[in-house]
Design an enzyme around this catalytic site. Structure first.
Site, mmCIF file in Angstrom:
data_model
loop_
_atom_site.group_PDB
_atom_site.id
_atom_site.type_symbol
_atom_site.label_atom_id
_atom_site.label_comp_id
_atom_site.label_asym_id
_atom_site.label_seq_id
_atom_site.Cartn_x
_atom_site.Cartn_y
_atom_site.Cartn_z
ATOM 1 N N THR A 146 -6.034 1.392 -2.659
ATOM 2 C CA THR A 146 -5.840 0.410 -3.739
ATOM 3 C C THR A 146 -5.925 -1.027 -3.227
ATOM 4 O O THR A 146 -5.620 -1.325 -2.081
ATOM 5 C CB THR A 146 -4.486 0.606 -4.431
ATOM 6 O OG1 THR A 146 -3.460 0.586 -3.451
ATOM 7 C CG2 THR A 146 -4.430 1.923 -5.169
ATOM 8 N N GLY A 185 0.896 2.236 2.237
ATOM 9 C CA GLY A 185 2.061 2.671 2.999
ATOM 10 C C GLY A 185 1.786 2.684 4.485
ATOM 11 O O GLY A 185 0.739 3.179 4.929
ATOM 12 N N GLU A 429 -0.540 8.307 -7.460
ATOM 13 C CA GLU A 429 -1.382 9.519 -7.523
ATOM 14 C C GLU A 429 -1.871 9.760 -8.950
ATOM 15 O O GLU A 429 -1.861 10.870 -9.451
ATOM 16 C CB GLU A 429 -0.615 10.754 -7.021
ATOM 17 C CG GLU A 429 0.037 10.629 -5.662
ATOM 18 C CD GLU A 429 -0.879 10.075 -4.602
ATOM 19 O OE1 GLU A 429 -2.106 10.165 -4.778
ATOM 20 O OE2 GLU A 429 -0.393 9.518 -3.602
#
Lengths: 671, 671
Positions: A146, A185, A429
């Site tokens: 993203t 992350g 997700e």
């Protein structure tokens, strides 16, 4: 003398515990996948919980930096234990799951993260070189998809990977602010390498759309960012969720990587810059489907923690009436009616999760031999269940928290933390609203193909669309709510009618897709419950009986929740036997209450069967021995605000307020 | 060249803003109570927001101690400004509200806190001595009711106040761990005095039940706890809510206070230890009802903030389809269908809140002259509305957050904070589940008395039970959803039938009281909306039109939410005109979609009309100029985790992981 309110708590929970009329251990083994698996887990729990690195007592008071450092210390310790105790991958996974919060190294291994994407999409040569380094954390990875301006819609990603044939390199570049990789992350402060989604640009200038590239982002010597890469943490998250994880950003300023760094198991670029197409466009879908399929299980276990805490606390908390005559809170209708369905949901999701993993595995093994026949089915089912389980789990955790009244708002209750870390599952997700539309599209397609067939061919419907058979024939409903078939059939009919309605009417209903997707998911789960109930035949009669009631409660509560649809399609016959002639829902509501009352004596037993230790729950209100007030008291004494007798800041901020106020009040008195 | 994704945001919001077809300022003045009040507020916003004490940029990164100190520094500055700028009480209230989070000094003034309880229950002599000290914060107070083992059920409180006639003193004592005062705002580290709820014990040993006592808890010299009192902060709260507030605990070990410290406006103890009864048992109810009545307004303004942020962000965020052709997120059905009803709800609660304050004031002025005739009515209405508004506001804030997708989970979005501070409203000032039962009890009483009356006497029903008239006569529904009377009447009928059903059937429905309480509250709100719509006649035609649509949307969405009840009582005629013969809800769903589409072009205008500055919203995604990506980027740079080039802790925790992994992978390679 009768015991005081404090002493009463330990007596209450012991009494409730003694009421269980089934073998708690037998159910525990069923939940935990057998005695071998349970022992393996318990062994690791014992090792980890005794280790001071994993101590949780200071966690509520730590800054983000401290939480991050604690997370990395835990990871370092787990890797050390892996080596010394010769843990296998499964044991390492269990150990990471015991960190009891999302930690940066999850992003290395949990699909669709770094390692799984590489193992499914990188070439054999690449895996030969990097496979062991990845497995043993010799490099630490992140999965960079993203961007600041773009979510899961790959078509709109702006990051480019331009092939330069002269140097046999790709140039990774972030042309705009909005192309900055964001939310990644472990990228913020941890990762040494990243799998980067970027538009592949050929020397001709042709844009081949998003592809994956392996990029070193930090030095393995000193951990400094590689030249041309600007990286950092994106800041804290809502409710303190994912605090210990360094979701990060990265901007690439014309960063060069070798041609071999393109993940080329399927697509590739030749030395002279020609594009080699993958054999099937959807071969790269596996990772996302896998994580959705395991989300059901993890939602179930999160719920299990929340409901264990809530049932224990409401069993010892007493309220209403004068001191000494107060009732256990869980015995109030408004409380058990809220909590027992959540207990049921936790059980359902845990057993359902196992079937989802099996479904994924059979799809996956077919996919690896190029067979995509199960892909659409698996996609539809996992998308529908992802929406259902993430939304309902988040909501249920909050319902459980609220049933605990005032003390439920204390951080020491431990439920707020579960909620905060579960919350983003509704948007990551695949955003739930986006997925709803995909679920409905797939259902409409199934309906269309069903209608095209010769006739009465519905025996061949796939599990995700078997509910459509009710459009062809509609046998009478089972007459008793005690028969699960009644609820299962109602939920399937409701899904069928919603889809038929959507297909045949030019609907102006802006919420239609959400309701339809939910109905489809609930019909699917209901049918699976029918199958799971069959499997319980192998259990003892009392265990089977209590689980049957629990799953029945889940089914009927789901029907209650769907009443607006069910009534609007006139699917529920008005019951001539009840006195409430005008209300067809009366018998449904009554059976819910009766099931709850039958399950209530087993509620502590059923939550004990999840098998959590106090250390795992980390909740002052969920302590196994019921001594909740002592636990709250002890934890409050650790609060750093209490360190000094007079609070830091008194002289600067409080004293002036008091002195000014006393002076002004004196002046006022003299007027 | 077309503008990039980043540049596009400012253009998008400006375009959306220009679509408003009504006078935004006129609506703003209507919301804010007129131009005078608006200017007063804006003036204070200008002063406060320019003052570095109120700077919010570091807030997301602060520890609890820092947040607490910041809160006290803000209070000190407000009190300083009060003196220098000669602010009146209203202006001081506005300034405190601009702190943008619950702060300890709120507990001094916001009912049912310290000052209001004293002013309504202390004797005239007491107020003469302490009134000015309290007003000017020469002492700082807390209201100490709940205990570790006991919530709002006063009957079960354990703290005692024993009168000792020999010394003309009360002895305040906490006999058990569970009697520890707990959750008391500002008691933890701030208060110098507290109003303490304790059971009054007469010299005879007779227990007279809970009464109020004024107790000094900290020294005015050095802020140390007074002898015999153990105090502290109870620790952090879920989701970081109420972080800056020192909810505290206190144990009293035989603490003596003078006889005059009993709050004795109504009840009292004579010098020789005889009890003087209050003239009316319920005279002390005012405070709780007041706070419930103002909770509607504050819920409305919290919602207003959340929805301003969400509408602005979803107007500039683009998604779906290839880059350059993505749509504004708010134009997706699933998004506007979720957000516009929340916008409507915020408006409804703000206007409804004004009526609730008026209702409270008329009750209060009657009460002060001993007239309790409005008390039961006010109690029923405020309880029902407290449940409805606290639950729906909390839920709506989360719906708004989730509609914002991934970035909504960033703390910088600012919505998480609103949620966390709103959340406890569902459990404090009367747990919602407990209040539901009271609401239903009161409704059943009204039904009983209605049935006792001669006949057709329903014209005299009070506002809280006027819906019951539908049990006596049921005229045809207004035929068009565009007529608000249709929804209002449906919601009232539904409430009437639920209550009738509860009264006449031996219900086994464990959720009945929750559904009934909600139905009653929604019927009440619907009727008030009918009245508020009448008042809009004084506005311009375009302002009236847009507000009318907004309130209509609220009504119809409420009907949709109540469909399960409405259909089970068969209150919604099946519509022969629609093609969906089988679904009576189709026309309802269609009108919702149409109303949303009509309101959509005004959505930025309607949220601008709330009049928040960027400083007030403190949200990277809710910035007025639409430049959300620049705002997110800038805030991320402030994250303390980013301070060093290589993260602190690398050498201790990360380097060993990498080195071990590289060593193990090499060994593996040699095998």
């Amino acid at each position: 003398m009768s015991p005081g309110a404090n002493e009463r708590t330990a007596i209450d929970i012991a009494e409730m515990r003694s009421l269980a009329n089934f073998d708690v251990t037998a159910v525990k083994m069923e939940l935990r996948g057998g005695e071998m698996e349970w022992r393996k887990r318990r062994n690791i729990v014992d090792i980890i919980s005794a280790d001071s690195v994993f101590d949780k007592s200071q966690r509520p008071f730590m800054s983000r930096l401290e939480r991050y450092q604690r997370a990395m210390a835990m990871a370092n310790r787990i890797e050390e234990l892996r080596e010394h105790l010769k843990w296998d991958e499964r044991e390492v996974d269990i150990a990471y799951s015991l960190c009891d919060e999302p930690v940066p190294l999850d992003l290395h291994t949990v699909p669709p993260a770094f390692a799984p994407v590489l193992s499914s999409q990188a070439s054999a040569d690449f895996l030969k070189e990097y496979g062991d380094l990845i497995r043993y954390r010799g490099i630490l990875g992140a999965y960079a998809q993203t961007e600041l301006g773009h979510g899961s819609n790959l078509q709109a990603l702006e990051t480019t990977a331009t092939f330069i044939p002269e140097e046999q390199e790709f140039e990774i570049h972030s042309p705009t602010l909005t192309s900055t990789k964001w939310w990644i992350g472990a990228l913020g402060r941890t990762a040494t390498h990243a799998v980067v989604q970027a538009k592949l640009i050929l020397p001709s200038g042709q844009d081949m759309g998003p592809h994956l590239f392996f990029v070193q982002v930090r030095s393995l010597e000193d951990h400094k960012p590689m030249p041309g890469i600007t990286m950092g943490d994106i800041g804290p998250k809502a409710h303190g969720g994912y605090t210990a994880t360094d979701n990060g950003f990265a901007r690439f300023n014309r960063v060069r990587i070798p041609r071999s760094a393109m993940l080329s198991k399927f697509a590739n670029v030749t030395e002279d810059g020609r594009y080699v197409k993958p054999p099937h466009a959807k071969l790269s879908y596996g990772g996302m489907l896998y994580i959705r399929s395991i989300m059901v299980t993890s939602a179930g276990w999160n719920l299990a923690k929340a409901i264990t805490i809530a049932i224990r606390y409401t069993s010892v908390r007493r309220q209403g009436g004068p001191l000494g005559q107060e009732d256990q809170v869980i015995k109030y209708q408004s409380v058990y009616y809220r909590l027992l369905p959540i207990l049921a949901r936790a059980y359902v999701y845990i057993f359902l999760g196992r079937r989802m993993r099996a479904l994924f595995q059979s799809m996956s093994s077919r996919l690896s031999s190029g067979d995509t026949s199960l892909l659409a089915e698996t996609h539809a089912v996992t998308a529908a269940l992802k929406v259902l389980t993430s939304s309902s789990t988040t909501e249920s955790i909050e319902v459980a928290r609220r049933a605990m009244g005032g003390h439920g708002f204390s951080a020491f209750a431990g439920i707020g933390r579960l909620y905060a870390d579960q919350l983003p599952s509704t948007t990551y997700e695949g955003d739930n609203f986006v997925l709803d539309n995909q679920v409905v599209r797939s259902a409409l397609k199934s309906l269309k193909s069903l209608r095209k067939r010769s006739s009465r061919d519905s025996a061949t419907l796939s599990p995700s669309s078997e509910y459509l058979r009710y459009l062809e024939s509609s046998p009478p409903l089972a007459s008793s709510w005690y028969n699960p078939a009644r609820s299962i059939s109602l939920l399937q009919r409701r899904a069928a009618f919603i889809i038929q309605n959507l297909a045949d009417n030019n609907s102006e209903d802006a919420g239609a897709n959400q309701r339809a997707s939910k109905a489809i998911a609930e019909a699917f789960v209901a049918a699976r419950i029918g199958e799971i109930l069959e499997e319980f035949r192998r259990l003892g009669v009392r265990e089977r009986d209590v689980l049957r009631k629990l799953f029945l409660l889940y089914l009927i509560i789901t029907v209650e929740d769907g009443l607006a649809d069910i009534l609007s399609f006139d699917l529920l016959p008005r019951d001539p036997k009840t006195r409430t002639r005008s209300d067809p829902t009366a018998s449904l509501r009554a059976i819910i209450n009766r099931l709850c009352l039958e399950l209530l004596p087993n509620s502590i037993g059923l939550s004990d069967a999840f098998g959590f230790t106090d250390w795992e729950l980390d909740s002052a209100l969920g302590v196994s021995d019921g001594k909740v007030y002592e636990a709250l008291w002890e934890r409050a004494q650790l609060e750093p605000l209490n360190k000094e007798t007079v609070v830091e800041g008194y002289t600067e901020h409080i004293k002036p307020i008091l002195q000014r106020g006393q002076r002004l009040s004196k002046i006022q008195g003299k007027l």
